[in-house]
Design an enzyme around this catalytic site. Structure first.
Site, PDB file in Angstrom:
ATOM      1  N   ASP A  44       0.834  -1.199   0.000  1.00 24.27           N
ATOM      2  CA  ASP A  44       0.000   0.000   0.000  1.00 24.27           C
ATOM      3  C   ASP A  44       0.870   1.250   0.000  1.00 24.27           C
ATOM      4  O   ASP A  44       1.628   1.493   0.932  1.00 24.27           O
ATOM      5  CB  ASP A  44      -0.902   0.005   1.240  1.00 24.27           C
ATOM      6  N   TYR A  49       2.674   9.939  -0.485  1.00 25.94           N
ATOM      7  CA  TYR A  49       3.782   9.391   0.298  1.00 25.94           C
ATOM      8  C   TYR A  49       5.128   9.697  -0.356  1.00 25.94           C
ATOM      9  O   TYR A  49       6.172   9.494   0.267  1.00 25.94           O
ATOM     10  CB  TYR A  49       3.640   7.873   0.456  1.00 25.94           C
ATOM     11  N   HIS A 112      -7.735   9.482  -1.492  1.00 22.68           N
ATOM     12  CA  HIS A 112      -6.972   9.520  -0.236  1.00 22.68           C
ATOM     13  C   HIS A 112      -7.721  10.219   0.897  1.00 22.68           C
ATOM     14  O   HIS A 112      -7.655   9.800   2.052  1.00 22.68           O
ATOM     15  CB  HIS A 112      -5.630  10.219  -0.485  1.00 22.68           C
ATOM     16  N   GLN A 162     -10.440   2.598   3.478  1.00 24.61           N
ATOM     17  CA  GLN A 162      -9.282   2.520   4.375  1.00 24.61           C
ATOM     18  C   GLN A 162      -9.389   3.621   5.430  1.00 24.61           C
ATOM     19  O   GLN A 162      -9.338   4.802   5.106  1.00 24.61           O
ATOM     20  CB  GLN A 162      -7.991   2.678   3.572  1.00 24.61           C
ATOM     21  N   LEU A 191      -1.864  -0.695  14.527  1.00 22.34           N
ATOM     22  CA  LEU A 191      -1.177  -0.759  15.824  1.00 22.34           C
ATOM     23  C   LEU A 191      -1.160   0.617  16.491  1.00 22.34           C
ATOM     24  O   LEU A 191      -0.310   0.913  17.338  1.00 22.34           O
ATOM     25  CB  LEU A 191       0.244  -1.305  15.648  1.00 22.34           C
ATOM     26  N   LYS A 233       3.009  -1.365   9.160  1.00 20.47           N
ATOM     27  CA  LYS A 233       4.282  -0.921   8.590  1.00 20.47           C
ATOM     28  C   LYS A 233       5.404  -1.139   9.586  1.00 20.47           C
ATOM     29  O   LYS A 233       5.227  -0.941  10.784  1.00 20.47           O
ATOM     30  CB  LYS A 233       4.211   0.575   8.249  1.00 20.47           C
ATOM     31  N   ARG A 239      10.247  -7.410  12.818  1.00 16.63           N
ATOM     32  CA  ARG A 239       8.877  -6.968  13.104  1.00 16.63           C
ATOM     33  C   ARG A 239       7.942  -7.324  11.944  1.00 16.63           C
ATOM     34  O   ARG A 239       6.788  -7.678  12.157  1.00 16.63           O
ATOM     35  CB  ARG A 239       8.860  -5.461  13.374  1.00 16.63           C
TER      36      ARG A 239
END
Length: 288
Positions: A44, A49, A112, A162, A191, A233, A239
């Site tokens: 994504d 970005y 977005h 999203q 998270l 991410k 991780r």
């Protein structure tokens, strides 16, 4: 990996990898490549970005190295507010994203932010869908009333919305509204961007101990178990591996309720109701 079948028949992995806040080209390319190597097949990104080129290079490299094929990958990008003035501008922005990604198509294109002329922008996305530039269209950061109004007035139904979704902002009512239109909820910041001590939360940690999982893994599992797609991410391979290792256990109904009870009922990451934020995002230009 498990998959959603979107409302237009396209299959999408339930878990993907997000590249928000990784603007450095070299780092983003390496991180995206490592994510694909780790097993992620949904990537994504977004025009805003400023890393579409890096993602594209990582995809090409991963395919060249035999890690995956283009058909196995699901690439998402997003149209920024600046390019939502009319249908043609949005259509052209999608073609620009494809050029930067060096791809013939993307699997999903999203609006977005629910700002500027998003109906005109959506028509541009519908056109791109019909022309085969994108395999599915959707939105991001659409509140229930906005999503409902859009769905009642477009030809191609959005497949996904999203939004911010994690144990401290569960948005149950919003998810229920998405289900009425067979729209998949996808969690950005699953998270909570590390807020609220999520990685060491006592209840999440206790539940995780039962399954040999971390608090983060429990939080991610909770979301997917309630029908939410997630795009965590991380720039660290260890991780990444932990975040994708959530498919071999199942939370009980009681554990699901315990986690959901953490809901604060509001975001502590961003306030889309703030006029100053709306003004700032409307005036934020990502290109000349």
């Amino acid at each position: 990996m498990e998959y959603f079948t979107l409302n237009n028949g396209v299959k999408m992995p339930k878990e993907g990898f997000g590249v928000f806040q990784i603007p450095d080209p070299a780092q983003c390319e390496e991180v995206t490549y490592n994510a694909i190597k780790t097993g992620y097949r949904l990537i994504d990104t977004a025009a805003a970005y400023m890393n579409e080129e890096a993602v594209g290079k990582a995809v090409k490299r991963a395919i060249a190295d035999g890690l995956t094929t283009r058909d196995e990958l699901f690439i998402t990008t997003k149209v920024w507010v600046q390019d939502m003035t009319d249908e043609q501008t949005t259509y052209d922005a999608i073609k620009t994203s494809l050029q930067k990604l060096d791809l013939e198509y993307v699997d999903l294109i999203l609006i977005h932010q629910a700002m500027k002329d998003y109906f005109a922008a959506y028509r541009g996305m519908e056109r791109a869908y019909r022309d085969g530039l994108v395999r599915a269209v959707g939105v991001a950061n659409f509140f229930p009333e906005m999503l409902t109004n859009l769905c009642e007035n477009v030809e191609v139904m959005p497949v996904l919305n999203q939004v911010e979704l994690h144990p401290f902002f569960t948005q149950e009512a919003a998810i229920e509204n998405m289900k009425k239109y067979h729209i998949v909820p996808q969690a950005w910041a699953p998270l909570a961007e590390g807020k609220h001590g999520i990685f060491t939360d006592p209840e999440l940690s206790a539940i995780g101990k039962k399954y040999g999982k971390t608090a983060a893994q429990v939080a991610l599992r909770w979301n997917v178990q309630r029908g939410v797609s997630i795009i965590p991410k991380s720039t660290h391979v260890e991780r990444m591996e932990q975040n994708i290792d959530i498919w071999d256990f199942e939370l009980t109904e009681e554990e699901m309720k315990t986690i959901a009870a953490k809901d604060l009922g509001h975001s502590e990451i961003i306030n889309h109701y703030d006029p100053e934020l709306v003004r700032a995002l409307n005036r934020m230009n990502i290109h000349d």
